[in-house]
Design an enzyme around this catalytic site. Structure first.
Site: not given
Length: 493
Positions: A375-376, A149, A313, A371, A156, A132, A458, A151
């Site tokens: 992740e998360g 970024e 990253k 950064k 998800s 993603r 989002r 992923n």
């Protein structure tokens, strides 16, 4: 992300505010629609396996520039190919992460598995990437998208995002705006990702082998995960899906004679990681041993260890440097198109360039976000908080982080609906982040499947730095596409 008094506001899909009685009624319907259609999560504050809350959502879809949405969709197969090529470039990954693994224990543990697997040779040549790529529109460049970024692990919300389009279409129809629905692009993210897993299962070519989901000890985002599982079971009933934690894989898993992964008597064809992307998922050496066992197995991994490292990253920062893309993409037009989506990304390694970045961040911290390799959500440091964070680090420790230009997205106005939130909800200023899903399957020499696989949006309060929905900081949304040549699309506030 940043906004100020001069930030443009995108035109809403409908006129707001809504009359209070209408707003109360349609919000109540939308909450129930979300729960009844699985756009839901388990509560972190009152957790129970027997109950769900609706996932936070935006009542009506948020506007997004049509041209930029279409650009992101068209770019995804190129991004897929780029990440596939990066993942298979041992020299690039090793060189890029050399300083990071000296100070970041988690990345070092992942790299250690990578090194050991490389030494013995990959048992399984094929990998599957369910990727993603996340973007924000950047107002200082005419709302052109900039990549936040990429992923490569546990990407998800394809499941819930797929459900949110009909939910917001329902709300618009209830409000008498069915004529607007054609501006909401269809979203087949769930099918796209699950079909990708099944394509990998087909490559494995063992009719009785299963697909394994690696999950957290406690799954709050249960509906999104189960949507994937149930889609596969309903669409491909001959394929069984298992769910196991890393701890359970350590306890139950072993390799067969051909290095096939066995859980009890069941052979695993495909491993889909929905956990394993942060240190908290590895309670002890047992979980790391389980990850190594899976990486050395014949199962097709999503992601394989080299795909996981390609999503750090530090690799993202390295890819944004001049001439680096030419190593992985041959077409000059594609290089140019991908290069345009990168914002400024800067190394903090202990060298001349890294020291210059450090000084730049101390001088003008409001321009940047700091950064780590995580992740998360919830891990970044923003603006005025950056100098203190950097000063607490040694010169060597800084190399575990990168500095990135802050993106300035346009605002939208809307109603954000959260469990336990105000009724009626209030109009708030928001900013959105677009995620484009992609599927890529192949080995070091060939890509056999490569396609764009849907999207998600989002949205968070314009005053919030982080926007992770699972982390409790954002809300799920869908794009309402607007044309930038319409004078009403951008209003100055």
């Amino acid at each position: 992300m940043s906004s100020d008094a001069t930030t443009p506001v995108l035109r809403n899909c409908i006129r707001l505010p809504l009359p209070e009685d209408e707003l109360l009624e349609v919000t109540a319907k939308a909450k129930d629609y979300a729960i009844m259609h699985g756009a839901a999560m388990r509560s972190k504050t009152a957790f129970s396996q027997d109950s769900l809350n609706f996932a936070p959502f935006v009542l009506v879809p948020s506007s997004f520039p049509r041209k930029e949405f279409e650009k992101a969709v068209a770019l995804q197969p190129i991004i897929n190919r780029l990440m596939h090529n990066v993942a298979h470039d041992e020299e690039f990954i090793t060189t890029t992460l050399a300083e990071t693994i000296k100070v970041d224990e988690f990345t070092a543990n992942l790299f250690n598995i990578y090194r050991k697997v490389l030494a013995h040779g990959f048992t399984q040549a094929y990998s599957i990437g369910l990727l993603r790529s996340d973007y924000m529109a950047h107002v200082s460049e005419g709302c052109a998208i900039k990549q936040v970024e990429i992923n490569t692990v546990a990407s998800s919300f394809a499941g819930i995002a797929t459900q949110l389009v009909p939910q917001q279409k329902f709300v618009l129809s209830e409000l008498g705006h069915a004529d607007k629905l054609h501006n909401m692009p269809n979203n087949n993210a769930l099918a796209g990702l699950c079909d990708g897993m099944v394509k990998a299962w087909d490559i494995y070519a063992k009719p009785k082998a299963v697909i394994l989901f690696i999950i957290e000890d406690v799954s709050y985002n249960i509906c999104d995960q189960r949507f994937h599982e149930f889609y596969i079971r309903e669409t491909y009933p001959h394929i069984k899906v298992l769910r196991r934690t890393l701890t359970e894989v350590h306890r139950e898993g072993k390799l067969g004679q051909a290095k096939e992964l066995l859980l009890g008597s069941q052979e695993v064809a495909v491993i889909y990681f929905r956990a394993g992307y942060e240190p908290g998922h590895y309670h002890s050496q047992s979980e790391w041993d389980a990850r190594y066992l899976m990486e050395t197995s014949l199962a097709i991994k999503c992601p394989s260890i080299h795909y996981h490292l390609a999503g750090t990253k530090k690799v993202q920062q390295a890819l944004a440097q001049p001439a680096v893309l030419e190593r992985f993409i041959n077409d000059p037009e594609e290089i140019k198109a991908v290069g345009k989506i990168f914002t400024g990304l800067y190394s903090l390694d202990d060298n001349e360039a890294g020291n210059a970045t450090y000084e730049m961040a101390l001088r003008t911290p409001e321009r940047f976000v700091l950064k780590p390799q995580r992740e998360g959500g919830g891990n970044n440091v923003y603006g005025v908080d950056i100098p203190d964070a950097l000063k607490r680090m040694s010169r060597v420790e800084r190399s575990a982080w990168i500095l990135m230009d802050l993106i300035h997205p346009p605002l939208t106005k809307g109603y954000m609906v959260r469990p336990g939130g105000d009724m009626p909800p209030q109009i708030v200023d928001m900013v959105s982040e677009l995620g484009i899903f992609g599927v890529v399957i192949g080995d070091a020499e060939h890509i056999v499947h490569n396609y764009q696989a849907g999207h998600m949006l989002r949205t968070k309060l314009s005053t919030a730095n982080e926007g992770g929905v699972a982390a409790g900081l954002g809300a799920l949304d869908s794009p309402y596409l607007i044309d930038s040549d319409d004078d009403e699309d951008l209003d100055q506030i």
